[in-house]
Design an enzyme around this catalytic site. Structure first.
Site, PDB file in Angstrom:
ATOM      1  N   LYS A  91      -3.279   3.680  -1.499  1.00  0.00           N
ATOM      2  CA  LYS A  91      -3.950   2.497  -0.948  1.00  0.00           C
ATOM      3  C   LYS A  91      -3.933   2.504   0.577  1.00  0.00           C
ATOM      4  O   LYS A  91      -4.728   1.801   1.211  1.00  0.00           O
ATOM      5  CB  LYS A  91      -3.306   1.211  -1.476  1.00  0.00           C
ATOM      6  CG  LYS A  91      -1.925   0.919  -0.950  1.00  0.00           C
ATOM      7  CD  LYS A  91      -1.391  -0.380  -1.525  1.00  0.00           C
ATOM      8  CE  LYS A  91      -0.004  -0.710  -0.970  1.00  0.00           C
ATOM      9  NZ  LYS A  91      -0.006  -0.944   0.479  1.00  0.00           N
ATOM     10  N   ASP A  92      -3.050   3.314   1.188  1.00  0.00           N
ATOM     11  CA  ASP A  92      -2.953   3.381   2.642  1.00  0.00           C
ATOM     12  C   ASP A  92      -3.755   4.537   3.237  1.00  0.00           C
ATOM     13  O   ASP A  92      -3.792   4.701   4.463  1.00  0.00           O
ATOM     14  CB  ASP A  92      -1.489   3.554   3.077  1.00  0.00           C
ATOM     15  CG  ASP A  92      -0.631   2.349   2.739  1.00  0.00           C
ATOM     16  OD1 ASP A  92      -1.176   1.234   2.730  1.00  0.00           O
ATOM     17  OD2 ASP A  92       0.568   2.537   2.478  1.00  0.00           O
ATOM     18  N   ARG A 140      -6.622  -8.624   2.511  1.00  0.00           N
ATOM     19  CA  ARG A 140      -7.138  -8.792   1.141  1.00  0.00           C
ATOM     20  C   ARG A 140      -6.400  -9.919   0.424  1.00  0.00           C
ATOM     21  O   ARG A 140      -7.025 -10.830  -0.138  1.00  0.00           O
ATOM     22  CB  ARG A 140      -6.961  -7.487   0.351  1.00  0.00           C
ATOM     23  CG  ARG A 140      -7.222  -7.639  -1.156  1.00  0.00           C
ATOM     24  CD  ARG A 140      -6.867  -6.380  -1.924  1.00  0.00           C
ATOM     25  NE  ARG A 140      -5.469  -6.037  -1.848  1.00  0.00           N
ATOM     26  CZ  ARG A 140      -4.523  -6.504  -2.661  1.00  0.00           C
ATOM     27  NH1 ARG A 140      -4.820  -7.372  -3.612  1.00  0.00           N
ATOM     28  NH2 ARG A 140      -3.269  -6.115  -2.531  1.00  0.00           N
ATOM     29  N   ARG A 141      -5.069  -9.871   0.435  1.00  0.00           N
ATOM     30  CA  ARG A 141      -4.293 -10.897  -0.259  1.00  0.00           C
ATOM     31  C   ARG A 141      -4.522 -12.268   0.359  1.00  0.00           C
ATOM     32  O   ARG A 141      -4.592 -13.281  -0.344  1.00  0.00           O
ATOM     33  CB  ARG A 141      -2.810 -10.533  -0.237  1.00  0.00           C
ATOM     34  CG  ARG A 141      -2.466  -9.355  -1.154  1.00  0.00           C
ATOM     35  CD  ARG A 141      -1.067  -8.838  -0.885  1.00  0.00           C
ATOM     36  NE  ARG A 141      -0.664  -7.820  -1.846  1.00  0.00           N
ATOM     37  CZ  ARG A 141       0.296  -6.936  -1.625  1.00  0.00           C
ATOM     38  NH1 ARG A 141       0.929  -6.925  -0.457  1.00  0.00           N
ATOM     39  NH2 ARG A 141       0.619  -6.046  -2.551  1.00  0.00           N
ATOM     40  N   ARG A 158       5.035  -8.856   8.275  1.00  0.00           N
ATOM     41  CA  ARG A 158       5.125  -7.398   8.223  1.00  0.00           C
ATOM     42  C   ARG A 158       6.516  -6.985   7.796  1.00  0.00           C
ATOM     43  O   ARG A 158       7.441  -7.770   7.762  1.00  0.00           O
ATOM     44  CB  ARG A 158       4.811  -6.800   9.595  1.00  0.00           C
ATOM     45  CG  ARG A 158       3.390  -6.961  10.083  1.00  0.00           C
ATOM     46  CD  ARG A 158       2.405  -6.093   9.324  1.00  0.00           C
ATOM     47  NE  ARG A 158       2.858  -4.711   9.205  1.00  0.00           N
ATOM     48  CZ  ARG A 158       2.768  -3.803  10.170  1.00  0.00           C
ATOM     49  NH1 ARG A 158       2.228  -4.123  11.342  1.00  0.00           N
ATOM     50  NH2 ARG A 158       3.187  -2.567   9.978  1.00  0.00           N
ATOM     51  N   ARG A 164      10.743  -8.537   4.031  1.00  0.00           N
ATOM     52  CA  ARG A 164       9.917  -9.653   3.563  1.00  0.00           C
ATOM     53  C   ARG A 164      10.702 -10.608   2.656  1.00  0.00           C
ATOM     54  O   ARG A 164      10.579 -11.828   2.764  1.00  0.00           O
ATOM     55  CB  ARG A 164       8.680  -9.119   2.855  1.00  0.00           C
ATOM     56  CG  ARG A 164       7.632  -8.602   3.831  1.00  0.00           C
ATOM     57  CD  ARG A 164       6.386  -8.121   3.139  1.00  0.00           C
ATOM     58  NE  ARG A 164       6.489  -6.725   2.734  1.00  0.00           N
ATOM     59  CZ  ARG A 164       5.569  -6.087   2.039  1.00  0.00           C
ATOM     60  NH1 ARG A 164       4.483  -6.727   1.642  1.00  0.00           N
ATOM     61  NH2 ARG A 164       5.720  -4.813   1.728  1.00  0.00           N
ATOM     62  N   CYS A 251      -9.343  -1.885   6.755  1.00  0.00           N
ATOM     63  CA  CYS A 251      -8.411  -3.021   6.667  1.00  0.00           C
ATOM     64  C   CYS A 251      -9.011  -4.274   7.284  1.00  0.00           C
ATOM     65  O   CYS A 251      -8.426  -5.352   7.214  1.00  0.00           O
ATOM     66  CB  CYS A 251      -7.093  -2.666   7.354  1.00  0.00           C
ATOM     67  SG  CYS A 251      -7.240  -2.470   9.117  1.00  0.00           S
TER      68      CYS A 251
END
Length: 321
Positions: A91-92, A140-141, A158, A164, A251
């Site tokens: 995904k990155d 996106r989220r 981040r 987190r 992104c």
């Protein structure tokens, strides 16, 4: 398989999850050659690198320059010969790899769904209290959350999983999102909770998949990777990344897609960053009969359908992102 004729280093980011993924690849490569103990590191040493994306903690990826910042130093290590392999969370990875590099293998995909981790134990967006603060660095989220719950406040967050979750425990935020795949690979207890249904939060393209890149023409490295490749994952990842590429995804654009290998549905969506609009389309995609070419074509078809539905709205979203 015989051990390699030279040490084949494995480049990776130094984050806890990235290192777990790199050690998994190392163990698989070593097992194929019957290597144990010190011989594993001698033949397949791990080269841990701090990426530009990992260094930047005070800004979102959009402000810093894009998700390619997570792969830049690793790409350079391969191209200058310090590493034969590079382990990436797909995904990155940008939709086009740098010249001279190619994907040599995709490991079997983990659960691609997202998870809501909240102080109150909620696992569904609908159950979150009104007006609470959610932390995420993912555009996106953010967009998907605000599309479903515009009453909530979103702040940048981040860092790795522990960072987190630490912010959550300290009360700075009420909830955050984590990928179930990463939690599973880290052996975290949070992975046992119910994941978000894709109808609420469609995963990022290729989320949950780990890829291993090699240099073009490195036949020895390619041979050692051949036994690690999972063809079903290749089909799904090819389709989702083709969808992303068709929409010129970056992104700066909230884009999501998911191939459901059970129902054979392929769903894709693009949203405005503020979550006020969402364009979602779905097609039938039979993974059992698909090839890489047909998977790429399916992603392009779905991408064009979403682009047509969005019309000028997508162009405005890109300009304002």
């Amino acid at each position: 398989m015989k051990p390699p004729s030279r040490p084949l280093a494995i480049a990776t980011r130094r984050s806890p999850l990235a290192l777990v993924q790199a050690h998994d690849v190392q163990a698989r490569l070593a097992a194929q050659c019957g290597l144990t103990g010190d011989d594993v590191e001698a033949h397949f040493p791990i080269l841990g690198l701090v990426s530009t994306g990992d260094r930047i903690q005070d800004r979102t990826l959009i402000e810093a320059g894009g998700k390619g910042l997570f792969t830049k130093e690793i790409d350079e290590a391969q191209l200058d010969g310090r590493a034969a392999f590079a382990v990436h969370s797909m995904k990155d990875v940008p939709t086009v790899l740098p010249d001279g590099l190619t994907l040599g293998a995709l490991l079997e995909r983990e659960d691609p769904r997202d998870m809501l981790i909240a102080r109150g134990g909620e696992t569904r967006l609908a159950d979150l209290p009104e007006g609470v603060t959610i932390g995420t660095a993912s555009l996106r989220r953010q967009a998907q959350l605000l599309f479903k719950r515009p009453d909530l406040k979103v702040v940048p967050l981040r860092g790795n999983v522990d960072t987190r979750l630490g912010k959550l425990a300290e009360g700075e935020i009420y909830a955050t999102f984590l990928a179930r795949a990463g939690l599973n690979r880290l052996g975290r207890e949070e992975a046992r909770r119910d994941p978000l249904d894709p109808s609420d939060m469609l995963p990022a393209c290729a989320q949950g998949a780990v890829g291993v890149a090699i240099r073009d023409g490195d036949e020895e490295a390619a041979a050692h990777l051949s036994g690690l490749h999972h063809s079903g994952t290749e089909i799904a990842v090819t389709a989702e990344r083709a969808f992303l590429a068709t929409l010129d995804g970056s992104c700066r654009t909230p884009i999501a897609a998911h191939v459901n290998k059970v129902s054979m549905d392929f769903i894709g969506e693009v949203l405005t960053p503020d979550g006020t609009q969402c364009w979602r389309k779905q097609i039938r995609f039979d993974m059992t009969t698909a090839t890489s070419d047909s998977a790429r074509e399916a992603g392009e078809v779905l991408g064009r359908a979403v682009r047509a539905a969005a019309g000028d709205g997508l162009a405005a979203a890109l300009v304002n992102a």
